[in-house]
Design an enzyme around this catalytic site. Structure first.
Site, PDB file in Angstrom:
ATOM      1  N   SER A 288       1.705  -5.843  -9.893  1.00  0.00           N
ATOM      2  CA  SER A 288       2.108  -6.407 -11.182  1.00  0.00           C
ATOM      3  C   SER A 288       0.906  -6.994 -11.918  1.00  0.00           C
ATOM      4  CB  SER A 288       3.158  -7.497 -10.973  1.00  0.00           C
ATOM      5  OG  SER A 288       4.373  -6.950 -10.523  1.00  0.00           O
TER       6      SER A 288
ATOM      7  N   GLU B  56       0.836  -1.200   0.000  1.00  0.00           N
ATOM      8  CA  GLU B  56       0.000   0.000   0.000  1.00  0.00           C
ATOM      9  C   GLU B  56       0.870   1.249   0.000  1.00  0.00           C
ATOM     10  OE1 GLU B  56      -3.747  -1.956   2.486  1.00  0.00           O
ATOM     11  OE2 GLU B  56      -2.812  -0.105   3.212  1.00  0.00           O
TER      12      GLU B  56
ATOM     13  N   GLN C 228      44.465 -11.536 -17.770  1.00  0.00           N
ATOM     14  CA  GLN C 228      44.248 -12.180 -16.477  1.00  0.00           C
ATOM     15  C   GLN C 228      43.253 -11.422 -15.605  1.00  0.00           C
ATOM     16  OE1 GLN C 228      47.374 -12.430 -13.276  1.00  0.00           O
ATOM     17  NE2 GLN C 228      47.343 -14.606 -13.830  1.00  0.00           N
TER      18      GLN C 228
ATOM     19  N   GLU D 185      17.075  -5.039   2.927  1.00  0.00           N
ATOM     20  CA  GLU D 185      17.260  -4.575   4.308  1.00  0.00           C
ATOM     21  C   GLU D 185      16.315  -5.319   5.253  1.00  0.00           C
ATOM     22  OE1 GLU D 185      19.014  -1.831   1.566  1.00  0.00           O
ATOM     23  OE2 GLU D 185      16.963  -2.617   1.641  1.00  0.00           O
TER      24      GLU D 185
ATOM     25  N   ARG E 244      35.983 -10.670 -28.736  1.00  0.00           N
ATOM     26  CA  ARG E 244      36.478  -9.291 -28.774  1.00  0.00           C
ATOM     27  C   ARG E 244      37.991  -9.261 -28.566  1.00  0.00           C
ATOM     28  NH1 ARG E 244      35.591  -4.013 -30.418  1.00  0.00           N
ATOM     29  NH2 ARG E 244      36.128  -2.516 -28.776  1.00  0.00           N
TER      30      ARG E 244
ATOM     31  N   GLU F  42       9.315  -8.258  -2.811  1.00  0.00           N
ATOM     32  CA  GLU F  42       9.169  -9.455  -1.959  1.00  0.00           C
ATOM     33  C   GLU F  42       9.865  -9.247  -0.612  1.00  0.00           C
ATOM     34  OE1 GLU F  42       7.066 -11.300  -2.964  1.00  0.00           O
ATOM     35  OE2 GLU F  42       7.222 -11.827  -5.083  1.00  0.00           O
TER      36      GLU F  42
END
Length: 388
Positions: free
Chosen positions: A157, A126, A279, A368, A268, A364
């Site tokens: 969602s 909310e 390395q 924290e 690349r 979800e």
């Protein structure tokens, strides 16, 4: 102690990978760019059983374990973390309806959700009660054989494009805390439900996110899930699995990013040699893979604990969600860095993975809050020893 996947789990993984590579991966960039909610593809996933993965077979689901679910979801998320995340939210809502609904709900609503015919939204957060879900204010007032809903939910969602809402509302007096919350399954087109604008988000663009306002919405008492006052318990039970689901979506995105980074390092060249020959970049790739595997093992352990009904399952789920969403975001961010300027343009999917995975550290239960759950539990006598 056997860490190998079973033959069934390997088969689930291959089926999910084949579906994701064919139906999701080729379209994920367009869904993101054009804010397309791929309802038909989600319903195709439902035909595969992926809209009711851990919903019991008696209610139309696959009846699989949370560990099986993680194996499947990781493959879906490798193609499109945003769409896979919505599918997991729908699975959570479907499981709640099937697990806590009465016989009528289990017969009439749960199978349609498990098949993907009806899509669901989970309505807990909310405007003034995000992490503090126990103090939500949306009110459900008993009126004869109905309840009347008033209040609002945010960051929902699928809102506006789904058929069923699983809503947490206060049936107790103000100040009654978690014990005054009940859960309801509500048709999304009920009179008095109003949907806000689709939020403009950093990521998760293949699923709409809206505010929902309930204005004197009448809900049959038969649509209550469980008993009055059990809503917070139902929400928390759902969130144990939901946290593993969202952690797994992070793993899928990180796995895809890792593979692209590895391939790019071979392709690349700079200063006369392939990036794979430097390395410093080898070390970076090694750390990415190590953190991803650590996250995967934590999530699978937590899923196993949840499947076994372990007394510390919630603790394991919180730890896994915190670690996996943090670690996998960093894997994607490092993969983008390895691509240099190419990683920052939309021709490559790295920037999309970074944007999509960032929100997993928030929803979800923020990371924290995961730390609070873990710390408070560990301060109880014997818990640190029990999880050794």
């Amino acid at each position: 102690m056997n860490f190998d996947l079973t033959e069934d789990q390997l088969a689930f993984r291959e089926a999910a990978r084949a579906f994701a590579e064919k139906a999701m991966a080729p379209h994920a960039a367009k869904w993101d760019a054009e804010h397309v909610f791929p309802v038909e593809v989600i319903r195709e996933a439902g035909e595969m059983g992926f809209c009711g993965i851990y919903t019991p077979e008696a209610q139309g689901g696959m009846g699989l374990s949370r560990l099986d679910t993680s194996v499947i979801v990781e493959e879906l998320a490798a193609a499109c973390p945003s769409t896979a995340a919505y599918i997991t939210i729908h699975n959570m809502a479907t499981w709640m309806v099937a697990q806590f609904g009465n016989a009528d709900i289990q017969k009439q609503i749960a199978p349609k959700m498990a098949s993907g015919e009806w899509l669901g939204s989970y309505c807990l957060t909310e405007p003034g009660a995000g992490s503090d879900a126990g103090n939500l204010r949306t009110k459900a007032t008993r009126d004869g054989d109905s309840y009347v809903l008033n209040g609002s939910k945010v960051f929902i969602s699928g809102a506006g494009a789904t058929q069923m809402l699983v809503v947490m509302a206060r049936t107790g007096e103000p100040g009654s805390g978690p014990k005054g919350i009940s859960a309801f399954v509500v048709p999304a087109d009920s009179d008095g439900i109003h949907y806000g604008k689709a939020e403009e988000k950093m990521g998760w663009n293949s699923q709409p996110t809206r505010q929902i306002t309930f204005e004197n919405v009448r809900v049959p008492a038969n649509n209550r899930l469980g008993e009055e006052g059990q809503g917070f318990m139902i929400a928390m039970k759902g969130l144990d699995g939901g946290r593993l689901n969202i952690a797994t979506c992070s793993m899928g995105g990180a796995q895809a990013a890792l593979l692209r980074a590895r391939n790019y390092m071979h392709e690349r060249e700079q200063f006369g040699q392939a990036l794979a020959g430097f390395q410093a970049l080898q070390f970076k790739l090694a750390d990415m893979a190590t953190n991803l595997v650590a996250a995967r093992q934590m999530v699978r352990l937590a899923a196993y604990r949840l499947d076994q009904g372990d007394t510390e399952a919630t603790l394991h789920c919180a730890m896994a969600k915190r670690f996996a969403t943090d670690a996998c975001f960093e894997v994607c961010n490092e993969a983008l860095q390895l691509h240099g300027g190419y990683g920052y343009i939309r021709e490559y999917p790295l920037e999309r993975y970074v944007r999509d995975l960032r929100v997993h550290q928030i929803l979800e239960g923020t990371n924290e809050i995961m730390r609070l759950i873990v710390a408070r539990r560990l301060l109880e006598p014997g818990v640190a020893e029990a999880i050794q």
